[in-house]
Write a protein that holds these residues in place. Sequence first.
Motif, PDB file in Angstrom:
ATOM      1  N   MET A  41       0.827  -1.208   0.000  1.00  0.00           N
ATOM      2  CA  MET A  41       0.000   0.000   0.000  1.00  0.00           C
ATOM      3  C   MET A  41       0.862   1.259   0.000  1.00  0.00           C
ATOM      4  SD  MET A  41      -3.216  -0.548  -0.305  1.00  0.00           S
ATOM      5  CE  MET A  41      -4.066   0.863   0.386  1.00  0.00           C
ATOM      6  N   ASP A  42       1.955   1.256   0.755  1.00  0.00           N
ATOM      7  CA  ASP A  42       2.865   2.405   0.757  1.00  0.00           C
ATOM      8  C   ASP A  42       3.454   2.630  -0.630  1.00  0.00           C
ATOM      9  OD1 ASP A  42       2.402   2.829   3.428  1.00  0.00           O
ATOM     10  OD2 ASP A  42       4.272   1.885   4.108  1.00  0.00           O
ATOM     11  N   THR A  43       3.841   1.540  -1.295  1.00  0.00           N
ATOM     12  CA  THR A  43       4.413   1.646  -2.638  1.00  0.00           C
ATOM     13  C   THR A  43       3.380   2.162  -3.627  1.00  0.00           C
ATOM     14  OG1 THR A  43       5.990  -0.132  -2.215  1.00  0.00           O
ATOM     15  CG2 THR A  43       5.499   0.347  -4.510  1.00  0.00           C
ATOM     16  N   LEU A  44       2.168   1.647  -3.563  1.00  0.00           N
ATOM     17  CA  LEU A  44       1.094   2.125  -4.437  1.00  0.00           C
ATOM     18  C   LEU A  44       0.818   3.610  -4.205  1.00  0.00           C
ATOM     19  CD1 LEU A  44      -1.411  -0.864  -4.136  1.00  0.00           C
ATOM     20  CD2 LEU A  44      -0.172  -0.199  -6.203  1.00  0.00           C
ATOM     21  N   SER A  45       0.767   4.020  -2.952  1.00  0.00           N
ATOM     22  CA  SER A  45       0.484   5.418  -2.625  1.00  0.00           C
ATOM     23  C   SER A  45       1.579   6.336  -3.141  1.00  0.00           C
ATOM     24  CB  SER A  45       0.327   5.585  -1.109  1.00  0.00           C
ATOM     25  OG  SER A  45      -0.766   4.846  -0.622  1.00  0.00           O
ATOM     26  N   ASP A  46       2.830   5.915  -2.972  1.00  0.00           N
ATOM     27  CA  ASP A  46       3.956   6.730  -3.431  1.00  0.00           C
ATOM     28  C   ASP A  46       3.966   6.840  -4.954  1.00  0.00           C
ATOM     29  OD1 ASP A  46       6.229   8.274  -3.276  1.00  0.00           O
ATOM     30  OD2 ASP A  46       7.598   6.584  -2.993  1.00  0.00           O
ATOM     31  N   ALA A  47       3.720   5.717  -5.634  1.00  0.00           N
ATOM     32  CA  ALA A  47       3.679   5.743  -7.105  1.00  0.00           C
ATOM     33  C   ALA A  47       2.564   6.655  -7.595  1.00  0.00           C
ATOM     34  CB  ALA A  47       3.481   4.329  -7.641  1.00  0.00           C
ATOM     35  N   TRP A  48       1.392   6.534  -6.991  1.00  0.00           N
ATOM     36  CA  TRP A  48       0.258   7.364  -7.401  1.00  0.00           C
ATOM     37  C   TRP A  48       0.552   8.845  -7.173  1.00  0.00           C
ATOM     38  CZ3 TRP A  48      -3.887   6.998 -10.287  1.00  0.00           C
ATOM     39  CH2 TRP A  48      -4.921   7.926 -10.135  1.00  0.00           C
ATOM     40  N   ALA A  49       1.135   9.167  -6.027  1.00  0.00           N
ATOM     41  CA  ALA A  49       1.427  10.557  -5.704  1.00  0.00           C
ATOM     42  C   ALA A  49       2.457  11.168  -6.655  1.00  0.00           C
ATOM     43  CB  ALA A  49       1.926  10.664  -4.252  1.00  0.00           C
ATOM     44  N   ARG A  50       3.398  10.350  -7.115  1.00  0.00           N
ATOM     45  CA  ARG A  50       4.464  10.854  -7.982  1.00  0.00           C
ATOM     46  C   ARG A  50       4.119  10.765  -9.467  1.00  0.00           C
ATOM     47  NH1 ARG A  50       9.351  11.635  -5.485  1.00  0.00           N
ATOM     48  NH2 ARG A  50       9.561  10.848  -3.359  1.00  0.00           N
ATOM     49  N   GLY A  51       2.983  10.163  -9.801  1.00  0.00           N
ATOM     50  CA  GLY A  51       2.625  10.010 -11.207  1.00  0.00           C
ATOM     51  C   GLY A  51       3.373   8.891 -11.900  1.00  0.00           C
ATOM     52  N   VAL A  52       3.916   7.955 -11.122  1.00  0.00           N
ATOM     53  CA  VAL A  52       4.592   6.785 -11.690  1.00  0.00           C
ATOM     54  C   VAL A  52       3.522   5.756 -12.064  1.00  0.00           C
ATOM     55  CG1 VAL A  52       6.175   4.872 -11.201  1.00  0.00           C
ATOM     56  CG2 VAL A  52       6.696   7.181 -10.373  1.00  0.00           C
ATOM     57  N   VAL A  53       3.601   5.227 -13.286  1.00  0.00           N
ATOM     58  CA  VAL A  53       2.609   4.265 -13.753  1.00  0.00           C
ATOM     59  C   VAL A  53       2.748   2.957 -12.981  1.00  0.00           C
ATOM     60  CG1 VAL A  53       1.917   2.849 -15.730  1.00  0.00           C
ATOM     61  CG2 VAL A  53       2.357   5.286 -16.035  1.00  0.00           C
ATOM     62  N   ILE A  54       1.612   2.365 -12.617  1.00  0.00           N
ATOM     63  CA  ILE A  54       1.593   1.156 -11.794  1.00  0.00           C
ATOM     64  C   ILE A  54       1.241  -0.067 -12.640  1.00  0.00           C
ATOM     65  CG2 ILE A  54       0.377  -0.029  -9.909  1.00  0.00           C
ATOM     66  CD1 ILE A  54      -0.083   2.821  -8.705  1.00  0.00           C
ATOM     67  N   GLY A  55       2.011  -1.132 -12.468  1.00  0.00           N
ATOM     68  CA  GLY A  55       1.710  -2.411 -13.099  1.00  0.00           C
ATOM     69  C   GLY A  55       1.619  -3.498 -12.044  1.00  0.00           C
ATOM     70  N   ALA A  56       0.851  -4.556 -12.327  1.00  0.00           N
ATOM     71  CA  ALA A  56       0.751  -5.698 -11.421  1.00  0.00           C
ATOM     72  C   ALA A  56       1.919  -6.644 -11.667  1.00  0.00           C
ATOM     73  CB  ALA A  56      -0.579  -6.421 -11.629  1.00  0.00           C
ATOM     74  N   HIS A  57       2.529  -7.122 -10.572  1.00  0.00           N
ATOM     75  CA  HIS A  57       3.719  -7.971 -10.656  1.00  0.00           C
ATOM     76  C   HIS A  57       3.456  -9.286  -9.924  1.00  0.00           C
ATOM     77  CE1 HIS A  57       7.895  -8.677 -11.490  1.00  0.00           C
ATOM     78  NE2 HIS A  57       8.292  -8.622 -10.229  1.00  0.00           N
ATOM     79  N   PRO A  58       2.620 -10.166 -10.512  1.00  0.00           N
ATOM     80  CA  PRO A  58       2.291 -11.433  -9.847  1.00  0.00           C
ATOM     81  C   PRO A  58       3.414 -12.453  -9.980  1.00  0.00           C
ATOM     82  CG  PRO A  58       1.256 -11.366 -11.991  1.00  0.00           C
ATOM     83  CD  PRO A  58       1.930 -10.034 -11.811  1.00  0.00           C
ATOM     84  N   GLY A  59       3.537 -13.293  -8.963  1.00  0.00           N
ATOM     85  CA  GLY A  59       4.532 -14.358  -8.994  1.00  0.00           C
ATOM     86  C   GLY A  59       3.976 -15.622  -8.373  1.00  0.00           C
ATOM     87  N   TYR A  60       4.741 -16.683  -8.414  1.00  0.00           N
ATOM     88  CA  TYR A  60       4.315 -17.919  -7.775  1.00  0.00           C
ATOM     89  C   TYR A  60       4.267 -17.726  -6.255  1.00  0.00           C
ATOM     90  CZ  TYR A  60       5.001 -20.417 -12.188  1.00  0.00           C
ATOM     91  OH  TYR A  60       4.906 -20.856 -13.491  1.00  0.00           O
ATOM     92  N   PRO A  61       3.244 -18.265  -5.594  1.00  0.00           N
ATOM     93  CA  PRO A  61       3.137 -18.129  -4.135  1.00  0.00           C
ATOM     94  C   PRO A  61       4.144 -19.036  -3.430  1.00  0.00           C
ATOM     95  CG  PRO A  61       1.306 -19.433  -4.977  1.00  0.00           C
ATOM     96  CD  PRO A  61       2.061 -18.926  -6.170  1.00  0.00           C
TER      97      PRO A  61
END
Length: 242
Positions: A41-61
């Motif tokens: 959530m912190d990373t998402l908030s920081d990216a959104w605030a800075r205008g950095v485009v967000i992508g989903a990075h799924p991996g094996y559990p």
Amino acid sequence: MDIDLNADLGEGAGTDAELMPLVTSANVCCGLHAGTFTGIMDTLSDAWARGVVIGAHPGYPDREHYGRREWPVPNPEITWACEYQIAGLIRLAETVKLNNLRNGEDESVVRYIKPHGALYNQACRDSWVAGTLSAVAWTFNLPVVGLPGSYLEELCRSRGHPFIPEGFADRRYRPDGSLVPRTEPDAFVHDPDEAVKQVEWLIREKGVRTVCVHGDNPEAVAFARAVREALLARGFELKPFA
């Protein structure tokens, strides 16, 4: 020439806050191979605030191996794991958007999918995993990031689905265009000047539109800053592809 600079973030490496100002796209961990809900959530908030485009990075559990141990295929759990992670990150990102609305914007917060680790490597060279991932991406209507010339690119394009060719600044390549495995000697590029020369080759010969600097590298911040400065000095404009 425009080029996107991305990094794998939200994985708990402790460098997100320093890397975020240096990149134009953030591949945000979906929480199964690494990371915590608070960190993501912190990373998402920081990216959104800075205008950095967000992508989903799924991996094996598979936190024990950081999502870097390959799974046998065919395996329907790969589909379910990808759908679960991407849907979850979209929901978290929408929460960030609602809490930090900018001028009534209505675009989607999560703009693409980039698989992580073993899922990435298998999707690029295994037709079953590639087909699975391209089908999942089709479901979410999101572009896919992967290696040029891979099965993943072939299957995405055969479906008419957007595919974004990616290159790596800090990883070495085999003659066939695949990455040298992390377990082999000299798998990483440590010199920024060498990295930029490799990036220029990838753009010229492989048509890459985005370049990755790994966020879990101990020298990630210094390396990303040096690569960014070198690209700008060579006349590249850093701009997100999505």
